[in-house]
Write a protein that holds these residues in place. Structure first.
Motif, PDB file in Angstrom:
ATOM      1  N   PRO A  34      49.757  32.733  45.502  1.00 18.89           N
ATOM      2  CA  PRO A  34      51.100  32.389  46.206  1.00 18.89           C
ATOM      3  C   PRO A  34      51.074  32.141  47.606  1.00 18.89           C
ATOM      4  N   GLY A  35      50.577  33.238  48.333  1.00 14.45           N
ATOM      5  CA  GLY A  35      50.329  32.962  50.054  1.00 14.45           C
ATOM      6  C   GLY A  35      49.517  31.964  50.443  1.00 14.45           C
ATOM      7  N   ARG A  36      48.519  31.498  49.536  1.00 21.15           N
ATOM      8  CA  ARG A  36      47.696  30.432  50.165  1.00 21.15           C
ATOM      9  C   ARG A  36      48.540  29.078  49.676  1.00 21.15           C
ATOM     10  N   LEU A  37      49.035  29.036  48.578  1.00 26.15           N
ATOM     11  CA  LEU A  37      49.975  27.818  48.282  1.00 26.15           C
ATOM     12  C   LEU A  37      51.103  27.600  49.208  1.00 26.15           C
ATOM     13  N   LYS A  38      51.767  28.789  49.737  1.00 28.81           N
ATOM     14  CA  LYS A  38      52.872  28.601  50.720  1.00 28.81           C
ATOM     15  C   LYS A  38      52.460  28.142  51.784  1.00 28.81           C
ATOM     16  N   ALA A  39      51.399  28.670  52.310  1.00 20.52           N
ATOM     17  CA  ALA A  39      50.554  28.356  53.510  1.00 20.52           C
ATOM     18  C   ALA A  39      50.177  26.579  53.785  1.00 20.52           C
ATOM     19  N   ASP A  40      49.467  26.359  52.494  1.00 17.48           N
ATOM     20  CA  ASP A  40      49.114  24.945  52.447  1.00 17.48           C
ATOM     21  C   ASP A  40      50.382  24.139  52.280  1.00 17.48           C
ATOM     22  N   VAL A  41      51.558  24.331  51.501  1.00 13.67           N
ATOM     23  CA  VAL A  41      52.720  23.631  51.696  1.00 13.67           C
ATOM     24  C   VAL A  41      53.385  23.493  53.049  1.00 13.67           C
ATOM     25  N   GLU A  42      53.399  24.642  53.672  1.00 13.02           N
ATOM     26  CA  GLU A  42      54.196  24.681  55.114  1.00 13.02           C
ATOM     27  C   GLU A  42      53.057  23.756  56.081  1.00 13.02           C
ATOM     28  N   ALA A  43      51.707  23.797  55.931  1.00 14.32           N
ATOM     29  CA  ALA A  43      50.808  23.094  56.837  1.00 14.32           C
ATOM     30  C   ALA A  43      51.247  21.447  56.514  1.00 14.32           C
ATOM     31  N   LYS A  44      51.517  21.272  55.192  1.00 13.22           N
ATOM     32  CA  LYS A  44      51.798  19.884  54.734  1.00 13.22           C
ATOM     33  C   LYS A  44      52.832  19.249  55.252  1.00 13.22           C
ATOM     34  N   VAL A  45      53.990  20.162  54.899  1.00 15.33           N
ATOM     35  CA  VAL A  45      55.047  19.870  55.551  1.00 15.33           C
ATOM     36  C   VAL A  45      55.339  19.642  56.992  1.00 15.33           C
ATOM     37  N   THR A  46      54.839  20.380  57.629  1.00 17.82           N
ATOM     38  CA  THR A  46      54.854  20.318  59.186  1.00 17.82           C
ATOM     39  C   THR A  46      54.063  19.191  59.763  1.00 17.82           C
ATOM     40  N   ALA A  47      52.998  18.557  58.997  1.00 16.94           N
ATOM     41  CA  ALA A  47      52.036  17.648  59.493  1.00 16.94           C
ATOM     42  C   ALA A  47      52.913  16.354  59.101  1.00 16.94           C
ATOM     43  N   THR A  48      53.602  16.360  58.175  1.00 19.00           N
ATOM     44  CA  THR A  48      54.415  15.291  57.648  1.00 19.00           C
ATOM     45  C   THR A  48      55.557  15.113  58.420  1.00 19.00           C
ATOM     46  N   ALA A  49      56.155  16.228  59.119  1.00 22.02           N
ATOM     47  CA  ALA A  49      57.436  15.978  59.749  1.00 22.02           C
ATOM     48  C   ALA A  49      56.982  15.673  61.372  1.00 22.02           C
ATOM     49  N   LEU A  50      55.887  16.104  61.870  1.00 21.28           N
ATOM     50  CA  LEU A  50      55.355  15.632  63.150  1.00 21.28           C
ATOM     51  C   LEU A  50      54.654  14.069  63.093  1.00 21.28           C
ATOM     52  N   ASN A  51      54.261  13.799  62.119  1.00 17.89           N
ATOM     53  CA  ASN A  51      53.898  12.298  61.725  1.00 17.89           C
ATOM     54  C   ASN A  51      55.243  11.615  61.633  1.00 17.89           C
ATOM     55  N   GLY A  52      56.123  11.813  60.978  1.00 24.01           N
ATOM     56  CA  GLY A  52      57.606  11.353  61.005  1.00 24.01           C
ATOM     57  C   GLY A  52      57.933  11.076  62.508  1.00 24.01           C
ATOM     58  N   VAL A  53      57.914  12.134  63.231  1.00 20.28           N
ATOM     59  CA  VAL A  53      58.604  12.167  64.439  1.00 20.28           C
ATOM     60  C   VAL A  53      58.055  11.203  65.484  1.00 20.28           C
ATOM     61  N   ALA A  54      56.523  11.298  65.510  1.00 21.45           N
ATOM     62  CA  ALA A  54      55.696  10.337  65.937  1.00 21.45           C
ATOM     63  C   ALA A  54      55.948   8.900  65.756  1.00 21.45           C
ATOM     64  N   TYR A  55      56.158   8.776  64.569  1.00 22.63           N
ATOM     65  CA  TYR A  55      56.525   7.221  64.189  1.00 22.63           C
ATOM     66  C   TYR A  55      57.750   6.812  64.579  1.00 22.63           C
ATOM     67  N   VAL A  56      58.727   7.687  64.490  1.00 20.99           N
ATOM     68  CA  VAL A  56      60.002   7.229  65.029  1.00 20.99           C
ATOM     69  C   VAL A  56      60.279   7.149  66.553  1.00 20.99           C
ATOM     70  N   GLY A  57      59.524   8.011  67.049  1.00 20.96           N
ATOM     71  CA  GLY A  57      59.230   7.924  68.722  1.00 20.96           C
ATOM     72  C   GLY A  57      58.579   6.577  69.169  1.00 20.96           C
ATOM     73  N   ALA A  58      57.809   6.121  68.268  1.00 25.28           N
ATOM     74  CA  ALA A  58      56.975   4.914  68.642  1.00 25.28           C
ATOM     75  C   ALA A  58      57.906   3.671  68.556  1.00 25.28           C
ATOM     76  N   LYS A  59      58.767   3.808  67.247  1.00 19.92           N
ATOM     77  CA  LYS A  59      59.805   2.701  67.078  1.00 19.92           C
ATOM     78  C   LYS A  59      60.561   2.578  68.066  1.00 19.92           C
ATOM     79  N   VAL A  60      61.127   3.668  68.465  1.00 20.69           N
ATOM     80  CA  VAL A  60      62.218   3.902  69.485  1.00 20.69           C
ATOM     81  C   VAL A  60      61.888   3.502  70.706  1.00 20.69           C
ATOM     82  N   ARG A  61      60.641   3.527  71.114  1.00 20.53           N
ATOM     83  CA  ARG A  61      59.876   2.999  72.380  1.00 20.53           C
ATOM     84  C   ARG A  61      59.727   1.638  72.737  1.00 20.53           C
ATOM     85  N   ARG A  62      59.394   1.200  71.153  1.00 17.20           N
ATOM     86  CA  ARG A  62      59.232  -0.416  71.036  1.00 17.20           C
ATOM     87  C   ARG A  62      60.519  -1.162  71.017  1.00 17.20           C
ATOM     88  N   ARG A  63      61.661  -0.669  70.524  1.00 13.72           N
ATOM     89  CA  ARG A  63      62.811  -1.247  70.378  1.00 13.72           C
ATOM     90  C   ARG A  63      64.093  -0.584  70.712  1.00 13.72           C
TER      91      ARG A  63
END
Length: 107
Positions: A34-63
């Motif tokens: 359970p600890g490993r699964l929780k850590a994996d999910v947290e890492a994946k969610v964090t990476a997805t959120a950071l990728n989303g923020v970077a994507y939105v930031g790029a779109k905002v800078r473009r338009r």
């Protein structure tokens, strides 16, 4: 090869395979802990959120103008009732500027 040597070789091979199976089982248990699964999910969610923020930031800078217009529309939609009430009060206050008639006048 004699039967005794074949038996010993087979026993050693079986022991080796058994130890590999136990190691594989231990690795599998560690992966589904359970600890490993929780850590994996947290890492994946964090990476997805950071990728989303970077994507939105790029779109905002473009338009920036389109983004500002969309954000304004969303804010106006979310605050439509308080804004309607505010403008309604302002309209009534501006419309009733007649100072000749007093509210406490009896007549």
């Amino acid at each position: 090869m004699s039967r005794e040597l074949a038996y010993r070789a087979a026993t050693e091979r079986a022991a080796h395979l058994r130890s590999q199976a136990f190691l594989s089982l231990a690795d599998a248990k560690a992966r589904i802990a359970p600890g490993r699964l929780k850590a994996d999910v947290e890492a994946k969610v964090t990476a997805t959120a950071l990728n989303g923020v970077a994507y939105v930031g790029a779109k905002v800078r473009r338009r920036p103008v389109a983004t500002g217009a969309a954000a304004t529309g969303i804010v106006l939609f979310l605050f439509r009732r308080p804004l309607t009430a505010l403008f309604g009060r302002l309209f009534v206050r501006l419309r009733n500027r007649n100072t000749e008639i007093s509210e406490i006048d009896d007549g």
